[in-house]
Design a protein around this motif. Structure first.
Motif, mmCIF file in Angstrom:
data_model
loop_
_atom_site.group_PDB
_atom_site.id
_atom_site.type_symbol
_atom_site.label_atom_id
_atom_site.label_comp_id
_atom_site.label_asym_id
_atom_site.label_seq_id
_atom_site.Cartn_x
_atom_site.Cartn_y
_atom_site.Cartn_z
ATOM 1 N N MET A 141 29.192 35.285 34.615
ATOM 2 C CA MET A 141 29.833 35.966 35.183
ATOM 3 C C MET A 141 29.255 35.738 36.498
ATOM 4 N N SER A 142 29.838 35.796 37.813
ATOM 5 C CA SER A 142 29.963 35.122 38.460
ATOM 6 C C SER A 142 29.043 36.764 39.503
ATOM 7 N N PRO A 143 28.126 36.528 40.725
ATOM 8 C CA PRO A 143 26.839 37.515 40.858
ATOM 9 C C PRO A 143 27.414 37.810 41.750
ATOM 10 N N TYR A 144 28.925 37.541 42.477
ATOM 11 C CA TYR A 144 29.297 38.237 43.108
ATOM 12 C C TYR A 144 30.951 38.959 42.938
ATOM 13 N N LYS A 145 31.147 39.863 43.820
ATOM 14 C CA LYS A 145 32.009 40.906 43.137
ATOM 15 C C LYS A 145 34.044 40.658 43.346
ATOM 16 N N VAL A 146 33.180 40.586 44.856
ATOM 17 C CA VAL A 146 35.401 40.204 45.932
ATOM 18 C C VAL A 146 35.429 38.474 45.943
ATOM 19 N N ALA A 147 36.790 38.419 45.639
ATOM 20 C CA ALA A 147 37.309 36.981 46.085
ATOM 21 C C ALA A 147 38.337 36.878 46.989
ATOM 22 N N LEU A 148 38.770 36.134 47.651
ATOM 23 C CA LEU A 148 39.906 35.801 48.158
ATOM 24 C C LEU A 148 40.297 34.710 48.123
ATOM 25 N N VAL A 149 41.646 34.453 48.070
ATOM 26 C CA VAL A 149 42.427 33.622 47.395
ATOM 27 C C VAL A 149 43.614 32.987 48.377
ATOM 28 N N THR A 150 43.800 32.554 49.521
ATOM 29 C CA THR A 150 44.775 32.060 50.528
ATOM 30 C C THR A 150 45.628 30.617 49.423
ATOM 31 N N GLY A 151 47.009 31.002 49.618
ATOM 32 C CA GLY A 151 47.646 30.017 48.973
ATOM 33 C C GLY A 151 48.090 30.362 47.833
ATOM 34 N N ALA A 152 47.993 31.632 47.529
ATOM 35 C CA ALA A 152 47.721 32.347 45.824
ATOM 36 C C ALA A 152 49.180 32.702 45.136
ATOM 37 N N ALA A 153 50.735 32.584 45.754
ATOM 38 C CA ALA A 153 51.653 32.895 45.458
ATOM 39 C C ALA A 153 52.404 32.408 43.921
ATOM 40 N N GLN A 154 52.061 30.811 44.000
ATOM 41 C CA GLN A 154 52.743 30.605 43.022
ATOM 42 C C GLN A 154 51.315 29.323 42.482
ATOM 43 N N GLY A 155 51.278 28.520 41.632
ATOM 44 C CA GLY A 155 51.165 27.527 41.818
ATOM 45 C C GLY A 155 49.422 27.475 41.035
ATOM 46 N N ILE A 156 48.583 26.655 42.446
ATOM 47 C CA ILE A 156 46.528 25.982 41.575
ATOM 48 C C ILE A 156 46.495 27.519 42.324
ATOM 49 N N GLY A 157 46.766 28.114 43.470
ATOM 50 C CA GLY A 157 45.955 29.955 44.136
ATOM 51 C C GLY A 157 46.135 30.368 43.160
ATOM 52 N N ARG A 158 47.846 31.031 41.991
ATOM 53 C CA ARG A 158 47.544 31.590 41.663
ATOM 54 C C ARG A 158 47.135 31.798 40.848
ATOM 55 N N ALA A 159 46.892 30.469 40.021
ATOM 56 C CA ALA A 159 46.018 30.651 38.561
ATOM 57 C C ALA A 159 44.362 30.254 39.118
ATOM 58 N N ILE A 160 44.268 30.492 40.115
ATOM 59 C CA ILE A 160 42.938 30.814 40.581
ATOM 60 C C ILE A 160 42.287 31.991 40.716
ATOM 61 N N ALA A 161 43.719 32.638 41.463
ATOM 62 C CA ALA A 161 42.864 34.026 41.465
ATOM 63 C C ALA A 161 43.275 34.990 40.042
ATOM 64 N N ARG A 162 43.964 34.605 39.147
ATOM 65 C CA ARG A 162 44.060 35.353 37.971
ATOM 66 C C ARG A 162 42.629 34.575 37.459
ATOM 67 N N ARG A 163 42.454 33.450 37.734
ATOM 68 C CA ARG A 163 40.998 33.213 36.753
ATOM 69 C C ARG A 163 39.414 34.236 37.394
ATOM 70 N N LEU A 164 39.741 34.166 38.669
ATOM 71 C CA LEU A 164 38.469 34.992 38.738
ATOM 72 C C LEU A 164 38.355 36.568 38.411
ATOM 73 N N ALA A 165 39.573 36.890 38.504
ATOM 74 C CA ALA A 165 39.562 38.260 37.294
ATOM 75 C C ALA A 165 39.399 38.101 36.891
ATOM 76 N N ASP A 166 39.279 37.246 35.480
ATOM 77 C CA ASP A 166 39.733 37.334 34.222
ATOM 78 C C ASP A 166 37.438 37.130 34.624
ATOM 79 N N ASP A 167 37.204 36.337 35.498
ATOM 80 C CA ASP A 167 35.361 36.134 35.442
ATOM 81 C C ASP A 167 35.013 37.462 36.146
#
Length: 255
Positions: A1-27
């Protein structure tokens, strides 16, 4: 688990950015997601997906090449989520695949503004907020294998991704005393919607040749990159900073 609570992902509408946003939420992070106005509907569906995972999420429409928009985006995230701990400056464009002599100055400026200036502005304003909070943080940006080895017919893109190297190293030195790590990831060919927008020549050069050159004989998927970003956002990565474009390319280029 991350010790941090809030992330911001730019370019998140599709592709790599979208996958990163989903994964950080899972984390276990709350995730604000950004893209340009034309991607608003895609962001809406992503926000819904993240909320269905039990995490808070919000949509931030902004052009990362515009300073005031980036500043306001960070302020919006802090207002809605109470802070900002992980900034993933993922937004980027490839530009037009053409011979060097056919690249216009306008094309050069457009690519550099989004890829290099955008990463700079995200580092700057997220870094200011993290210093203010006093609990450290993670600054993470997108580079590319083209930022390690120049790519023909993509000179502006290569230059912009090389720029992320110097930017990341300089930022790591300045933000380190505040407990903020700064790293970049360098994907090779990844199967994203951008791939389908390329012409046949670019498809052959950027994807078919990469697959042939890879010891694994495959190209990446967005989740491969998200896995690396997930690690960089965790406590376990606390002794890694200034890592200039961690390679994640299937072995097509060895550092």
């Amino acid at each position: 688990m991350s010790p941090y609570k809030v992330a911001l992902v730019t370019g998140a509408a599709q592709g790599i950015g979208r996958a990163i946003a989903r994964r950080l939420a899972d984390d276990g992070l709350d995730v604000a997601v950004n893209d340009i106005a034309s991607k608003s509907e895609e962001l809406d569906t992503l926000v819904d997906e993240i909320r269905q995972k039990g995490r808070a999420s919000s949509k931030c429409i902004a052009d990362v090449s515009q300073e005031e928009e980036v500043k306001e985006m960070v302020e919006q995230v802090v207002k809605e989520h109470g802070g900002l701990d992980v900034m993933v400056a993922n937004a980027g464009i490839a530009g037009t695949v053409v011979p060097f002599v056919d690249v216009s100055a306008d094309e050069w400026d457009r690519v550099m503004e989004v890829n290099a200036r955008g990463a700079f502005l995200c580092y700057k304003y997220a870094g200011i907020q993290m210093i203010k909070q006093g609990r450290g943080g993670r600054l993470i940006a997108a580079s590319s294998v083209a930022g390690k080895q120049g790519t023909p017919q993509l000179p502006a893109y290569s230059a912009s991704k090389f720029a992320v190297r110097g930017l990341t190293q300089a930022a790591a030195l300045e933000f380190g005393p505040h407990g903020i790590t700064v790293n970049a990831y360098a994907p090779g060919a990844v199967d994203t919607p951008i791939r389908m927008a390329l012409n046949s020549l670019a498809q052959t050069f950027l994807f078919t040749s990469h697959q042939q050159r890879s010891p694994l004989k495959q190209i990446g998927v967005p989740e491969d990159i998200a896995n690396l970003v997930s690690f960089l956002a965790k406590k376990e990565s606390q002794f890694i900073t200034g890592a200039l474009e961690i390679s994640i390319n299937g072995g097509i280029f060895f550092d």
